[in-house]
Motif scaffolding. Structure first.
Motif: not given
Ligand SMILES: Cc1cc2nc3c(=O)[nH]c(=O)nc-3n(C[C@H](O)[C@H](O)[C@H](O)COP(=O)(O)OP(=O)(O)OC[C@H]3O[C@@H](n4cnc5c(N)ncnc54)[C@H](O)[C@@H]3O)c2cc1C
Length: 484
Positions: A29-38, A74-78
Protein backbone atom coordinates in the motif's frame (compact mmCIF):
# COMPACT_ATOMS: atom_id res chain seq x y z
CA UNK A 1 15.72 3.98 16.43
CA UNK A 2 17.07 6.58 14.01
CA UNK A 3 15.54 9.57 12.25
CA UNK A 4 15.57 7.47 9.04
CA UNK A 5 12.47 5.61 10.24
CA UNK A 6 10.56 8.87 9.78
CA UNK A 7 10.65 8.46 6.01
CA UNK A 8 8.41 5.41 5.81
CA UNK A 9 5.13 4.84 7.71
CA UNK A 10 5.43 1.04 7.36
CA UNK A 11 8.97 1.05 8.76
CA UNK A 12 7.98 3.37 11.59
CA UNK A 13 5.05 1.09 12.49
CA UNK A 14 7.33 -1.95 12.55
CA UNK A 15 9.90 -0.19 14.71
CA UNK A 16 7.28 1.00 17.18
CA UNK A 17 5.17 -2.17 17.33
CA UNK A 18 7.62 -4.98 16.63
CA UNK A 19 5.11 -7.29 15.00
CA UNK A 20 2.70 -5.69 12.55
CA UNK A 21 -0.31 -7.65 11.24
CA UNK A 22 -0.45 -7.73 7.43
CA UNK A 23 2.93 -6.06 7.10
CA UNK A 24 3.22 -7.06 3.45
CA UNK A 25 -0.14 -5.46 2.63
CA UNK A 26 0.96 -2.25 4.35
CA UNK A 27 4.21 -2.20 2.42
CA UNK A 28 2.45 -2.74 -0.90
CA UNK A 29 0.00 0.00 0.00
CA UNK A 30 2.86 2.37 0.86
CA UNK A 31 4.61 1.56 -2.41
CA UNK A 32 1.43 2.40 -4.30
CA UNK A 33 1.26 5.77 -2.53
CA UNK A 34 4.89 6.50 -3.38
CA UNK A 35 4.47 5.59 -7.03
CA UNK A 36 0.99 6.90 -7.80
CA UNK A 37 -1.11 8.01 -4.87
CA UNK A 38 0.76 11.03 -3.61
CA UNK A 39 0.81 12.81 -6.96
CA UNK A 40 -2.97 12.34 -7.22
CA UNK A 41 -3.42 13.51 -3.66
CA UNK A 42 -1.38 16.68 -4.14
CA UNK A 43 -3.26 17.63 -7.28
CA UNK A 44 -6.62 17.08 -5.54
CA UNK A 45 -5.42 19.35 -2.73
CA UNK A 46 -4.24 22.03 -5.13
CA UNK A 47 -7.39 21.83 -7.27
CA UNK A 48 -9.49 22.94 -4.30
CA UNK A 49 -13.19 22.39 -3.83
CA UNK A 50 -14.69 19.80 -6.21
CA UNK A 51 -17.76 20.72 -8.22
CA UNK A 52 -21.27 19.65 -7.51
CA UNK A 53 -23.51 18.73 -10.43
CA UNK A 54 -27.00 19.10 -9.01
CA UNK A 55 -29.10 18.34 -12.11
CA UNK A 56 -28.79 16.09 -15.13
CA UNK A 57 -29.32 17.76 -18.55
CA UNK A 58 -33.06 17.02 -18.35
CA UNK A 59 -33.44 18.72 -15.00
CA UNK A 60 -33.55 15.68 -12.75
CA UNK A 61 -31.82 16.17 -9.40
CA UNK A 62 -28.67 13.97 -9.31
CA UNK A 63 -26.30 15.69 -6.81
CA UNK A 64 -23.05 14.23 -8.18
CA UNK A 65 -19.61 15.30 -6.94
CA UNK A 66 -17.15 15.87 -9.76
CA UNK A 67 -13.68 14.72 -8.85
CA UNK A 68 -11.26 13.62 -11.57
CA UNK A 69 -11.23 9.84 -12.25
CA UNK A 70 -7.84 9.45 -10.51
CA UNK A 71 -9.49 10.53 -7.27
CA UNK A 72 -11.80 7.52 -7.31
CA UNK A 73 -8.83 5.27 -8.09
CA UNK A 74 -6.99 6.65 -5.03
CA UNK A 75 -10.07 6.32 -2.82
CA UNK A 76 -10.78 2.73 -3.86
CA UNK A 77 -7.22 1.58 -3.23
CA UNK A 78 -7.70 1.74 0.56
CA UNK A 79 -11.10 0.06 0.48
CA UNK A 80 -9.63 -2.78 -1.56
CA UNK A 81 -6.65 -3.11 0.79
CA UNK A 82 -9.21 -3.78 3.54
CA UNK A 83 -9.69 -0.63 5.58
CA UNK A 84 -13.33 -1.70 6.16
CA UNK A 85 -13.81 -5.34 5.24
CA UNK A 86 -10.91 -6.61 7.34
CA UNK A 87 -12.53 -5.25 10.52
CA UNK A 88 -15.52 -7.55 9.98
CA UNK A 89 -13.81 -10.53 8.39
CA UNK A 90 -11.05 -10.60 11.01
CA UNK A 91 -13.13 -9.20 13.89
CA UNK A 92 -10.25 -6.85 14.65
CA UNK A 93 -9.83 -3.12 14.14
CA UNK A 94 -6.04 -3.26 14.04
CA UNK A 95 -5.63 -3.77 10.25
CA UNK A 96 -8.01 -0.88 9.60
CA UNK A 97 -6.15 1.57 11.83
CA UNK A 98 -2.77 0.44 10.46
CA UNK A 99 -3.97 1.11 6.91
CA UNK A 100 -5.32 4.42 8.20
CA UNK A 101 -1.85 5.30 9.49
CA UNK A 102 -0.25 4.73 6.10
CA UNK A 103 -3.08 6.62 4.35
CA UNK A 104 -2.69 9.61 6.65
CA UNK A 105 1.07 9.84 6.14
CA UNK A 106 0.19 10.72 2.53
CA UNK A 107 -3.28 12.20 2.83
CA UNK A 108 -4.97 12.68 6.24
CA UNK A 109 -8.13 13.96 4.54
CA UNK A 110 -8.55 10.73 2.61
CA UNK A 111 -8.62 8.80 5.85
CA UNK A 112 -11.95 10.51 6.60
CA UNK A 113 -14.03 8.53 4.03
CA UNK A 114 -12.56 5.29 5.39
CA UNK A 115 -13.24 6.29 8.97
CA UNK A 116 -16.82 7.37 8.45
CA UNK A 117 -17.48 4.23 6.40
CA UNK A 118 -16.22 2.12 9.30
CA UNK A 119 -18.31 4.23 11.69
CA UNK A 120 -21.37 3.47 9.56
CA UNK A 121 -20.76 -0.25 9.04
CA UNK A 122 -20.06 -0.88 12.76
CA UNK A 123 -23.40 0.36 14.18
CA UNK A 124 -25.25 -1.19 11.24
CA UNK A 125 -23.65 -4.53 12.10
CA UNK A 126 -24.31 -4.16 15.83
CA UNK A 127 -27.71 -2.51 15.94
CA UNK A 128 -29.34 -2.95 12.51
CA UNK A 129 -32.24 -5.39 12.02
CA UNK A 130 -31.42 -8.62 10.17
CA UNK A 131 -33.20 -7.22 7.09
CA UNK A 132 -31.22 -4.01 7.14
CA UNK A 133 -27.93 -5.83 7.56
CA UNK A 134 -28.71 -8.24 4.72
CA UNK A 135 -29.60 -5.29 2.47
CA UNK A 136 -26.63 -3.03 3.13
CA UNK A 137 -23.73 -4.65 4.97
CA UNK A 138 -22.47 -6.97 2.20
CA UNK A 139 -22.28 -3.92 -0.10
CA UNK A 140 -20.07 -2.07 2.38
CA UNK A 141 -17.76 -5.07 2.75
CA UNK A 142 -17.13 -5.66 -0.93
CA UNK A 143 -13.54 -6.16 -2.00
CA UNK A 144 -13.98 -5.19 -5.65
CA UNK A 145 -14.13 -1.82 -7.42
CA UNK A 146 -17.60 -0.91 -6.14
CA UNK A 147 -16.74 0.83 -2.90
CA UNK A 148 -19.95 1.53 -1.01
CA UNK A 149 -19.26 4.34 1.37
CA UNK A 150 -20.68 5.54 4.68
CA UNK A 151 -20.88 8.91 6.43
CA UNK A 152 -21.69 10.23 9.92
CA UNK A 153 -23.84 13.35 10.04
CA UNK A 154 -24.63 14.86 13.42
CA UNK A 155 -23.70 18.57 13.28
CA UNK A 156 -26.25 21.23 12.34
CA UNK A 157 -25.95 24.99 11.84
CA UNK A 158 -26.51 25.73 15.54
CA UNK A 159 -23.40 23.78 16.55
CA UNK A 160 -21.57 20.50 16.92
CA UNK A 161 -20.46 20.62 20.56
CA UNK A 162 -23.91 20.83 22.15
CA UNK A 163 -25.77 18.33 19.97
CA UNK A 164 -28.58 17.96 22.51
CA UNK A 165 -29.63 21.57 21.92
CA UNK A 166 -28.51 22.01 18.30
CA UNK A 167 -30.03 19.02 16.49
CA UNK A 168 -33.34 20.13 15.00
CA UNK A 169 -33.78 17.27 12.51
CA UNK A 170 -37.02 15.51 13.34
CA UNK A 171 -37.86 11.85 12.72
CA UNK A 172 -41.47 10.69 12.21
CA UNK A 173 -42.37 7.00 12.24
CA UNK A 174 -43.75 5.68 8.91
CA UNK A 175 -44.36 1.92 9.01
CA UNK A 176 -41.07 0.04 9.29
CA UNK A 177 -39.11 3.21 8.53
CA UNK A 178 -38.89 6.81 9.64
CA UNK A 179 -39.06 10.05 7.68
CA UNK A 180 -36.40 12.65 8.50
CA UNK A 181 -36.71 16.39 7.96
CA UNK A 182 -33.89 18.82 8.72
CA UNK A 183 -30.48 20.07 7.59
CA UNK A 184 -26.98 18.86 8.35
CA UNK A 185 -24.42 21.63 8.13
CA UNK A 186 -21.10 19.74 8.12
CA UNK A 187 -21.55 16.50 6.19
CA UNK A 188 -18.26 14.87 5.27
CA UNK A 189 -18.10 12.18 2.62
CA UNK A 190 -21.23 13.71 1.22
CA UNK A 191 -22.41 11.60 -1.70
CA UNK A 192 -21.98 8.40 0.36
CA UNK A 193 -24.34 5.51 -0.30
CA UNK A 194 -25.31 5.36 3.38
CA UNK A 195 -25.05 7.67 6.37
CA UNK A 196 -25.74 7.42 10.08
CA UNK A 197 -27.64 10.52 11.15
CA UNK A 198 -28.63 12.00 14.51
CA UNK A 199 -32.28 13.06 14.67
CA UNK A 200 -34.95 13.62 17.31
CA UNK A 201 -38.01 11.36 17.15
CA UNK A 202 -41.16 13.49 17.30
CA UNK A 203 -42.08 14.25 20.89
CA UNK A 204 -38.71 13.11 22.34
CA UNK A 205 -37.09 15.32 25.02
CA UNK A 206 -35.37 18.49 23.79
CA UNK A 207 -32.00 17.41 25.14
CA UNK A 208 -29.23 14.99 24.34
CA UNK A 209 -31.29 12.04 25.68
CA UNK A 210 -33.93 12.78 23.05
CA UNK A 211 -31.60 12.01 20.13
CA UNK A 212 -31.66 8.74 18.21
CA UNK A 213 -29.40 7.34 15.50
CA UNK A 214 -30.76 6.47 12.06
CA UNK A 215 -29.39 4.79 8.97
CA UNK A 216 -30.07 6.87 5.87
CA UNK A 217 -29.54 5.44 2.36
CA UNK A 218 -28.65 7.73 -0.53
CA UNK A 219 -31.60 6.49 -2.58
CA UNK A 220 -35.20 5.95 -1.52
CA UNK A 221 -36.82 2.58 -2.03
CA UNK A 222 -38.43 3.94 -5.24
CA UNK A 223 -34.94 4.81 -6.59
CA UNK A 224 -35.13 8.61 -6.16
CA UNK A 225 -32.54 10.64 -4.27
CA UNK A 226 -33.14 10.44 -0.53
CA UNK A 227 -30.95 13.36 0.56
CA UNK A 228 -29.94 16.53 -1.26
CA UNK A 229 -26.60 18.33 -1.32
CA UNK A 230 -27.06 22.06 -1.02
CA UNK A 231 -23.42 22.92 -1.58
CA UNK A 232 -19.87 21.70 -1.07
CA UNK A 233 -17.76 23.57 1.45
CA UNK A 234 -14.66 25.44 0.36
CA UNK A 235 -12.18 24.18 2.99
CA UNK A 236 -8.56 25.02 3.84
CA UNK A 237 -7.64 21.32 4.00
CA UNK A 238 -8.90 17.71 3.94
CA UNK A 239 -9.88 18.34 0.33
CA UNK A 240 -9.76 14.63 -0.42
CA UNK A 241 -13.08 14.32 1.32
CA UNK A 242 -16.02 16.38 0.09
CA UNK A 243 -17.82 18.10 2.97
CA UNK A 244 -21.25 19.44 2.14
CA UNK A 245 -24.50 20.72 3.50
CA UNK A 246 -27.29 18.18 3.34
CA UNK A 247 -31.03 18.67 3.21
CA UNK A 248 -33.33 15.97 4.47
CA UNK A 249 -36.85 16.16 3.07
CA UNK A 250 -39.08 13.29 4.16
CA UNK A 251 -35.91 11.22 3.79
CA UNK A 252 -36.35 7.50 4.45
CA UNK A 253 -34.32 6.22 7.38
CA UNK A 254 -34.11 3.22 9.71
CA UNK A 255 -33.71 3.35 13.47
CA UNK A 256 -30.54 1.75 14.85
CA UNK A 257 -30.87 0.21 18.33
CA UNK A 258 -33.41 1.48 20.84
CA UNK A 259 -34.43 5.15 20.53
CA UNK A 260 -33.34 5.83 24.12
CA UNK A 261 -29.84 4.52 23.32
CA UNK A 262 -29.31 7.26 20.72
CA UNK A 263 -26.65 9.22 22.54
CA UNK A 264 -24.71 6.06 23.37
CA UNK A 265 -24.72 5.04 19.73
CA UNK A 266 -23.62 8.52 18.67
CA UNK A 267 -20.73 8.24 21.12
CA UNK A 268 -19.82 4.81 19.75
CA UNK A 269 -19.63 6.36 16.26
CA UNK A 270 -17.42 9.11 17.66
CA UNK A 271 -15.21 6.57 19.45
CA UNK A 272 -14.21 5.02 16.15
CA UNK A 273 -13.53 8.37 14.52
CA UNK A 274 -11.71 9.97 17.46
CA UNK A 275 -9.30 7.06 17.53
CA UNK A 276 -8.86 7.37 13.77
CA UNK A 277 -8.22 11.08 14.23
CA UNK A 278 -5.47 10.26 16.72
CA UNK A 279 -3.85 7.83 14.31
CA UNK A 280 -4.13 10.36 11.48
CA UNK A 281 -2.58 13.08 13.66
CA UNK A 282 0.46 10.99 14.57
CA UNK A 283 0.97 9.95 10.94
CA UNK A 284 0.65 13.57 9.82
CA UNK A 285 3.23 14.63 12.41
CA UNK A 286 5.56 11.88 11.18
CA UNK A 287 5.10 13.09 7.62
CA UNK A 288 5.80 16.72 8.51
CA UNK A 289 8.96 15.64 10.36
CA UNK A 290 10.04 13.46 7.46
CA UNK A 291 9.73 16.40 5.06
CA UNK A 292 11.56 18.66 7.52
CA UNK A 293 14.34 16.08 7.83
CA UNK A 294 14.82 15.78 4.07
CA UNK A 295 15.00 19.52 3.74
CA UNK A 296 17.30 20.10 6.72
CA UNK A 297 19.76 17.51 5.41
CA UNK A 298 19.95 19.23 2.03
CA UNK A 299 19.89 22.90 3.01
CA UNK A 300 23.22 24.48 3.94
CA UNK A 301 23.74 27.53 6.18
CA UNK A 302 26.88 28.69 7.99
CA UNK A 303 28.97 26.07 6.19
CA UNK A 304 27.03 22.88 6.94
CA UNK A 305 23.61 21.23 6.50
CA UNK A 306 21.15 22.94 8.85
CA UNK A 307 20.35 19.62 10.56
CA UNK A 308 23.93 19.59 11.89
CA UNK A 309 23.52 22.80 13.86
CA UNK A 310 23.07 22.00 17.56
CA UNK A 311 19.87 23.98 18.05
CA UNK A 312 18.02 22.38 15.14
CA UNK A 313 19.43 18.94 15.92
CA UNK A 314 18.09 19.20 19.47
CA UNK A 315 14.67 20.21 18.18
CA UNK A 316 14.61 17.14 15.95
CA UNK A 317 15.62 14.89 18.85
CA UNK A 318 12.97 16.29 21.21
CA UNK A 319 10.26 16.11 18.61
CA UNK A 320 11.28 12.60 17.61
CA UNK A 321 10.86 11.50 21.26
CA UNK A 322 7.53 13.35 21.48
CA UNK A 323 6.35 11.58 18.31
CA UNK A 324 7.01 8.22 19.94
CA UNK A 325 5.02 9.22 23.04
CA UNK A 326 2.14 10.49 20.87
CA UNK A 327 2.23 7.22 18.94
CA UNK A 328 2.11 5.17 22.16
CA UNK A 329 -0.92 7.13 23.34
CA UNK A 330 -2.74 6.86 20.00
CA UNK A 331 -1.97 3.17 19.69
CA UNK A 332 -3.24 2.44 23.20
CA UNK A 333 -6.56 4.02 22.22
CA UNK A 334 -6.66 1.64 19.22
CA UNK A 335 -5.95 -1.41 21.35
CA UNK A 336 -8.49 -0.52 24.04
CA UNK A 337 -11.12 0.21 21.41
CA UNK A 338 -10.37 -3.12 19.83
CA UNK A 339 -11.29 -4.75 23.15
CA UNK A 340 -14.55 -2.87 23.70
CA UNK A 341 -16.02 -1.97 20.28
CA UNK A 342 -18.48 -4.90 20.30
CA UNK A 343 -19.96 -3.87 23.68
CA UNK A 344 -23.51 -2.55 23.93
CA UNK A 345 -24.94 -0.49 26.82
CA UNK A 346 -24.53 -0.85 29.77
CA UNK A 347 -20.77 -0.74 29.26
CA UNK A 348 -17.90 -2.29 31.24
CA UNK A 349 -15.24 -0.41 33.20
CA UNK A 350 -12.85 -1.23 30.37
CA UNK A 351 -15.05 0.86 28.06
CA UNK A 352 -14.90 3.85 30.43
CA UNK A 353 -11.12 3.49 30.64
CA UNK A 354 -11.03 3.43 26.85
CA UNK A 355 -13.10 6.62 26.67
CA UNK A 356 -10.74 8.54 28.92
CA UNK A 357 -7.66 7.38 27.00
CA UNK A 358 -9.39 8.24 23.70
CA UNK A 359 -10.10 11.79 24.91
CA UNK A 360 -6.43 12.21 25.84
CA UNK A 361 -5.34 10.74 22.51
CA UNK A 362 -7.65 12.90 20.37
CA UNK A 363 -6.65 16.04 22.24
CA UNK A 364 -2.93 15.42 22.55
CA UNK A 365 -2.11 13.98 19.13
CA UNK A 366 -4.08 16.66 17.23
CA UNK A 367 -2.27 19.39 19.15
CA UNK A 368 1.04 17.67 18.46
CA UNK A 369 0.22 17.43 14.75
CA UNK A 370 -0.61 21.15 14.55
CA UNK A 371 2.54 22.19 16.43
CA UNK A 372 4.75 19.81 14.45
CA UNK A 373 3.44 20.88 11.05
CA UNK A 374 3.95 24.53 12.01
CA UNK A 375 7.50 23.72 13.07
CA UNK A 376 8.15 21.79 9.82
CA UNK A 377 7.19 24.92 7.85
CA UNK A 378 9.68 26.91 9.92
CA UNK A 379 12.43 24.37 9.14
CA UNK A 380 11.79 25.02 5.44
CA UNK A 381 12.21 28.76 6.06
CA UNK A 382 10.59 31.00 3.43
CA UNK A 383 9.84 28.28 0.92
CA UNK A 384 7.83 26.52 3.61
CA UNK A 385 5.15 29.09 2.92
CA UNK A 386 5.00 28.27 -0.81
CA UNK A 387 2.21 25.96 -1.88
CA UNK A 388 4.37 24.21 -4.50
CA UNK A 389 6.51 22.42 -1.87
CA UNK A 390 3.53 20.90 0.00
CA UNK A 391 4.87 21.32 3.53
CA UNK A 392 2.32 24.07 4.22
CA UNK A 393 -0.40 21.53 3.44
CA UNK A 394 0.27 19.58 6.64
CA UNK A 395 -0.59 22.60 8.79
CA UNK A 396 -3.84 23.18 6.87
CA UNK A 397 -4.78 19.53 7.34
CA UNK A 398 -3.76 19.52 11.01
CA UNK A 399 -6.01 22.46 11.85
CA UNK A 400 -9.03 20.44 10.79
CA UNK A 401 -7.93 17.37 12.76
CA UNK A 402 -8.06 19.53 15.89
CA UNK A 403 -11.63 20.62 15.31
CA UNK A 404 -13.64 17.79 13.80
CA UNK A 405 -14.64 14.82 15.94
CA UNK A 406 -14.89 17.30 18.82
CA UNK A 407 -12.72 20.33 19.56
CA UNK A 408 -10.01 20.33 22.26
CA UNK A 409 -12.54 21.92 24.68
CA UNK A 410 -14.94 19.04 24.08
CA UNK A 411 -12.24 16.43 24.73
CA UNK A 412 -11.25 18.09 28.00
CA UNK A 413 -14.83 18.45 29.24
CA UNK A 414 -15.89 14.95 28.19
CA UNK A 415 -12.73 13.57 29.78
CA UNK A 416 -13.60 15.39 32.98
CA UNK A 417 -17.10 13.96 32.85
CA UNK A 418 -15.96 10.35 32.52
CA UNK A 419 -13.63 10.87 35.48
CA UNK A 420 -16.42 12.36 37.60
CA UNK A 421 -19.20 9.97 36.65
CA UNK A 422 -17.32 6.72 36.12
CA UNK A 423 -14.15 7.31 38.17
CA UNK A 424 -12.23 6.55 34.98
CA UNK A 425 -9.06 8.14 36.43
CA UNK A 426 -8.90 5.33 39.00
CA UNK A 427 -9.20 2.76 36.20
CA UNK A 428 -6.45 4.64 34.37
CA UNK A 429 -4.09 4.67 37.34
CA UNK A 430 -4.61 0.93 37.90
CA UNK A 431 -3.95 0.35 34.21
CA UNK A 432 -0.75 2.40 34.23
CA UNK A 433 0.61 1.24 37.61
CA UNK A 434 2.83 -1.55 36.21
CA UNK A 435 4.56 0.80 33.77
CA UNK A 436 4.45 4.29 35.35
CA UNK A 437 6.94 5.96 37.64
CA UNK A 438 5.36 5.28 41.06
CA UNK A 439 6.11 8.68 42.59
CA UNK A 440 4.68 10.45 39.55
CA UNK A 441 1.64 8.17 39.73
CA UNK A 442 0.99 9.21 43.33
CA UNK A 443 1.38 12.88 42.43
CA UNK A 444 -1.06 12.54 39.54
CA UNK A 445 -3.56 10.69 41.75
CA UNK A 446 -3.46 13.51 44.30
CA UNK A 447 -3.74 16.16 41.56
CA UNK A 448 -6.88 14.56 40.09
CA UNK A 449 -8.60 13.90 43.45
CA UNK A 450 -7.92 17.50 44.46
CA UNK A 451 -9.32 18.78 41.19
CA UNK A 452 -12.53 16.76 41.37
CA UNK A 453 -13.61 18.39 44.65
CA UNK A 454 -13.32 21.95 43.30
CA UNK A 455 -16.50 23.96 42.63
CA UNK A 456 -18.21 23.17 39.31
CA UNK A 457 -17.00 26.51 37.87
CA UNK A 458 -13.37 26.02 38.97
CA UNK A 459 -13.35 22.40 37.83
CA UNK A 460 -14.06 23.46 34.24
CA UNK A 461 -12.00 26.63 34.27
CA UNK A 462 -8.85 24.84 35.50
CA UNK A 463 -9.34 21.59 33.59
CA UNK A 464 -6.91 22.22 30.74
CA UNK A 465 -3.74 22.07 32.82
CA UNK A 466 -4.91 18.89 34.55
CA UNK A 467 -5.82 17.33 31.22
CA UNK A 468 -2.45 18.19 29.69
CA UNK A 469 -0.57 16.78 32.67
CA UNK A 470 -2.63 13.60 32.60
CA UNK A 471 -2.26 13.14 28.84
CA UNK A 472 1.50 13.63 29.02
CA UNK A 473 1.86 11.33 32.01
CA UNK A 474 -0.24 8.64 30.26
CA UNK A 475 1.72 8.95 27.02
CA UNK A 476 5.09 8.64 28.83
CA UNK A 477 3.98 5.59 30.80
CA UNK A 478 2.65 3.89 27.66
CA UNK A 479 5.83 4.63 25.75
CA UNK A 480 7.81 3.02 28.52
CA UNK A 481 5.67 -0.13 28.15
CA UNK A 482 6.12 -0.10 24.37
CA UNK A 483 9.89 0.21 24.65
CA UNK A 484 10.24 -2.75 27.04
C1 LIG B 1 -14.00 20.06 7.59
C2 LIG B 1 -15.02 19.66 8.59
C3 LIG B 1 -15.78 18.53 8.36
C4 LIG B 1 -16.76 18.13 9.27
N1 LIG B 1 -17.50 17.01 9.01
C5 LIG B 1 -18.48 16.64 9.88
C6 LIG B 1 -19.29 15.49 9.63
O1 LIG B 1 -19.12 14.77 8.65
N2 LIG B 1 -20.27 15.20 10.50
C7 LIG B 1 -20.52 15.95 11.60
O2 LIG B 1 -21.43 15.62 12.36
N3 LIG B 1 -19.77 17.06 11.87
C8 LIG B 1 -18.76 17.40 11.05
N4 LIG B 1 -17.98 18.51 11.31
C9 LIG B 1 -18.36 19.37 12.41
C10 LIG B 1 -17.46 19.28 13.62
O3 LIG B 1 -17.66 18.08 14.30
C11 LIG B 1 -17.76 20.52 14.46
O4 LIG B 1 -17.24 21.64 13.76
C12 LIG B 1 -17.18 20.45 15.85
O5 LIG B 1 -17.78 19.42 16.59
C13 LIG B 1 -17.40 21.78 16.60
O6 LIG B 1 -18.70 22.23 16.47
P1 LIG B 1 -18.97 23.73 15.95
O7 LIG B 1 -18.10 23.97 14.79
O8 LIG B 1 -20.42 23.88 15.73
O9 LIG B 1 -18.50 24.66 17.12
P2 LIG B 1 -19.41 25.09 18.39
O10 LIG B 1 -20.02 23.87 18.99
O11 LIG B 1 -20.33 26.17 17.99
O12 LIG B 1 -18.30 25.66 19.33
C14 LIG B 1 -17.65 26.92 19.11
C15 LIG B 1 -16.48 27.02 20.07
O13 LIG B 1 -16.96 26.99 21.41
C16 LIG B 1 -16.27 25.98 22.12
N5 LIG B 1 -17.16 25.42 23.14
C17 LIG B 1 -18.38 24.86 22.98
N6 LIG B 1 -18.88 24.47 24.16
C18 LIG B 1 -17.95 24.76 25.10
C19 LIG B 1 -17.87 24.60 26.51
N7 LIG B 1 -18.85 24.02 27.21
N8 LIG B 1 -16.77 25.03 27.15
C20 LIG B 1 -15.75 25.60 26.47
N9 LIG B 1 -15.77 25.79 25.14
C21 LIG B 1 -16.85 25.37 24.45
C22 LIG B 1 -15.92 24.93 21.07
O14 LIG B 1 -14.89 24.08 21.51
C23 LIG B 1 -15.51 25.84 19.92
O15 LIG B 1 -14.19 26.27 20.11
C24 LIG B 1 -16.98 18.89 10.43
C25 LIG B 1 -16.19 20.03 10.67
C26 LIG B 1 -15.23 20.40 9.78
C27 LIG B 1 -14.39 21.62 10.07
Amino acid sequence: MTFDSLRSPAIYLRQMLGTVPHEETLQEYETWWEKAGQAISHSIDRAGTPWLRMFDPLGKRVDEILYPPEYWQMLKRGYQAGVIWRAFEERSLLPSYLLGYVTSFYDPGLYCPYTVSLSTAAPLDKYGSENLKARFLPQMLRKDEAAWQGATWMTEIKGGSDLGAAVETVAKPAGDKWLLNGEKYFSSNVGAELAVVAARPEGAPENVRGLALFLLPKYREDGHLNYFIRRIKDKIGTRSVPTGEVELKNSEAYLLGKPEWGIYLILEVLNLSRVANSIASVALAQRAMSDALNYAEGRTAFGKPVIEHPLLRKQFEDRFAALQAAFALGWESVQLLNEVWRETPPYSDRYHLFRLVAHFAKYWTAEFAAQTSKWAMEVYGGIGTLAEYHVERWLREAMILQIWEGTPHRQILDGLEVMQRKAAHRLLFQHLAPMADSQRLQEMTRQVEKHLVLSAEAKEAQAEKLFQDLAQFTASALLRKMQK
